[in-house]
Design a protein around this motif. Structure first.
Motif, PDB file in Angstrom:
ATOM      1  N   LYS A 106       5.162   3.340 -12.924  1.00  0.00           N
ATOM      2  CA  LYS A 106       6.136   3.182 -11.850  1.00  0.00           C
ATOM      3  C   LYS A 106       5.527   2.264 -10.799  1.00  0.00           C
ATOM      4  CE  LYS A 106       8.522   5.825  -8.319  1.00  0.00           C
ATOM      5  NZ  LYS A 106       8.620   7.116  -7.663  1.00  0.00           N
ATOM      6  N   GLU A 107       6.294   1.307 -10.384  1.00  0.00           N
ATOM      7  CA  GLU A 107       5.817   0.382  -9.360  1.00  0.00           C
ATOM      8  C   GLU A 107       6.894   0.263  -8.297  1.00  0.00           C
ATOM      9  OE1 GLU A 107       4.318  -4.197  -9.247  1.00  0.00           O
ATOM     10  OE2 GLU A 107       3.972  -3.054 -11.069  1.00  0.00           O
ATOM     11  N   GLU A 108       6.476   0.419  -7.052  1.00  0.00           N
ATOM     12  CA  GLU A 108       7.416   0.368  -5.933  1.00  0.00           C
ATOM     13  C   GLU A 108       6.869  -0.577  -4.874  1.00  0.00           C
ATOM     14  OE1 GLU A 108       9.325   3.612  -2.847  1.00  0.00           O
ATOM     15  OE2 GLU A 108       8.406   4.321  -4.699  1.00  0.00           O
ATOM     16  N   LYS A 109       7.663  -1.582  -4.529  1.00  0.00           N
ATOM     17  CA  LYS A 109       7.239  -2.558  -3.519  1.00  0.00           C
ATOM     18  C   LYS A 109       8.262  -2.571  -2.388  1.00  0.00           C
ATOM     19  CE  LYS A 109       5.046  -5.720  -6.765  1.00  0.00           C
ATOM     20  NZ  LYS A 109       5.013  -7.088  -7.290  1.00  0.00           N
ATOM     21  N   LYS A 110       7.764  -2.430  -1.185  1.00  0.00           N
ATOM     22  CA  LYS A 110       8.587  -2.550   0.014  1.00  0.00           C
ATOM     23  C   LYS A 110       7.782  -3.352   1.021  1.00  0.00           C
ATOM     24  CE  LYS A 110      10.902   1.865  -0.592  1.00  0.00           C
ATOM     25  NZ  LYS A 110      11.142   3.201  -0.054  1.00  0.00           N
ATOM     26  N   GLU A 111       8.401  -3.708   2.103  1.00  0.00           N
ATOM     27  CA  GLU A 111       7.689  -4.477   3.117  1.00  0.00           C
ATOM     28  C   GLU A 111       6.550  -3.645   3.700  1.00  0.00           C
ATOM     29  OE1 GLU A 111       8.555  -6.532   7.412  1.00  0.00           O
ATOM     30  OE2 GLU A 111      10.205  -6.366   5.995  1.00  0.00           O
ATOM     31  N   GLY A 112       5.333  -4.122   3.538  1.00  0.00           N
ATOM     32  CA  GLY A 112       4.157  -3.432   4.048  1.00  0.00           C
ATOM     33  C   GLY A 112       3.747  -2.220   3.226  1.00  0.00           C
ATOM     34  N   TYR A 113       4.305  -2.080   2.029  1.00  0.00           N
ATOM     35  CA  TYR A 113       4.041  -0.895   1.216  1.00  0.00           C
ATOM     36  C   TYR A 113       4.040  -1.280  -0.250  1.00  0.00           C
ATOM     37  CZ  TYR A 113       5.006   3.605  -1.037  1.00  0.00           C
ATOM     38  OH  TYR A 113       4.965   4.707  -1.840  1.00  0.00           O
ATOM     39  N   TYR A 114       3.059  -0.791  -0.974  1.00  0.00           N
ATOM     40  CA  TYR A 114       2.988  -1.017  -2.419  1.00  0.00           C
ATOM     41  C   TYR A 114       2.446   0.244  -3.071  1.00  0.00           C
ATOM     42  CZ  TYR A 114       1.549  -2.823  -6.942  1.00  0.00           C
ATOM     43  OH  TYR A 114       1.389  -3.016  -8.290  1.00  0.00           O
ATOM     44  N   CYS A 115       3.151   0.761  -4.056  1.00  0.00           N
ATOM     45  CA  CYS A 115       2.721   1.961  -4.753  1.00  0.00           C
ATOM     46  C   CYS A 115       2.836   1.718  -6.250  1.00  0.00           C
ATOM     47  CB  CYS A 115       3.586   3.154  -4.356  1.00  0.00           C
ATOM     48  SG  CYS A 115       3.102   4.687  -5.196  1.00  0.00           S
ATOM     49  N   SER A 116       1.748   1.947  -6.949  1.00  0.00           N
ATOM     50  CA  SER A 116       1.729   1.811  -8.398  1.00  0.00           C
ATOM     51  C   SER A 116       1.157   3.099  -8.975  1.00  0.00           C
ATOM     52  CB  SER A 116       0.867   0.619  -8.798  1.00  0.00           C
ATOM     53  OG  SER A 116       0.755   0.541 -10.197  1.00  0.00           O
TER      54      SER A 116
END
Length: 169
Positions: A106-116
């Motif tokens: 699962k990979e989630e990218k938002k402004e100022g945020y990255y979660c893998s």
């Protein structure tokens, strides 16, 4: 000659100098305890969301129910996040085994945020098949993360059942 330590002395050893220095495991325990003194409380560690979600959604050994019913037996296994292609059911030498593997990224990218996040693992459960099961009629169904295996009894095994009266004395 006394050995010099760069670790801070505890209040206990400062009041009784030399009382704990003789036991190597006591020294190790004190160092180990100090290691966790600076960590946040358990409550805040459990609130760390990605780790908490991962632990609650996947277990190395999924829960399984093995129930005897009128016409046979039924095995129900909860396998959330899996599909029928990632689960194997095999019968060999009177042992029914359920195995599977979970691979999820699962990979989630938002402004100022990255979660893998990656979750993976495998499991295997095995059950000795009771006598009287018709192995040619065993079926398995998979729906919404729940595997149901039906093990029907042979007609002969149904005839062998007999109620035994209990005598009171």
């Amino acid at each position: 000659m006394a050995q010099e330590s760069k670790l801070p002395a505890s209040k206990e050893s400062a009041q009784n100098p030399g009382i704990f220095d003789w036991h190597p495991f006591e020294s190790f325990r004190r160092q180990f305890d100090r290691l966790f003194d600076d960590l946040p409380s358990r409550r805040s560690l459990a609130d760390f969301q990605p780790f908490d979600r991962m632990m609650s959604q996947w277990s190395a050994t999924p829960p399984v129910d093995f129930v005897e019913k009128d016409g046979g037996y039924e095995i129900t296994a909860e396998l959330p996040g899996l599909d029928e292609k990632s689960v194997d059911v095999k019968l060999s030498n009177g042992v029914l085994s359920i195995s599977g593997e979970k691979n999820e990224e699962k990979e989630e990218k938002k402004e100022g945020y990255y979660c893998s996040e990656r979750r993976y693992g495998s499991f295997r459960r095995a059950f000795r098949i009771p006598e009287g099961v018709d192995v040619d009629k065993i079926t398995a169904d998979f729906e919404k993360g729940v595997l149901k295996i039906k093990l029907p009894k042979t007609p002969e095994s149904k005839k062998d059942e007999k109620k035994i009266e209990i005598a009171a004395k």
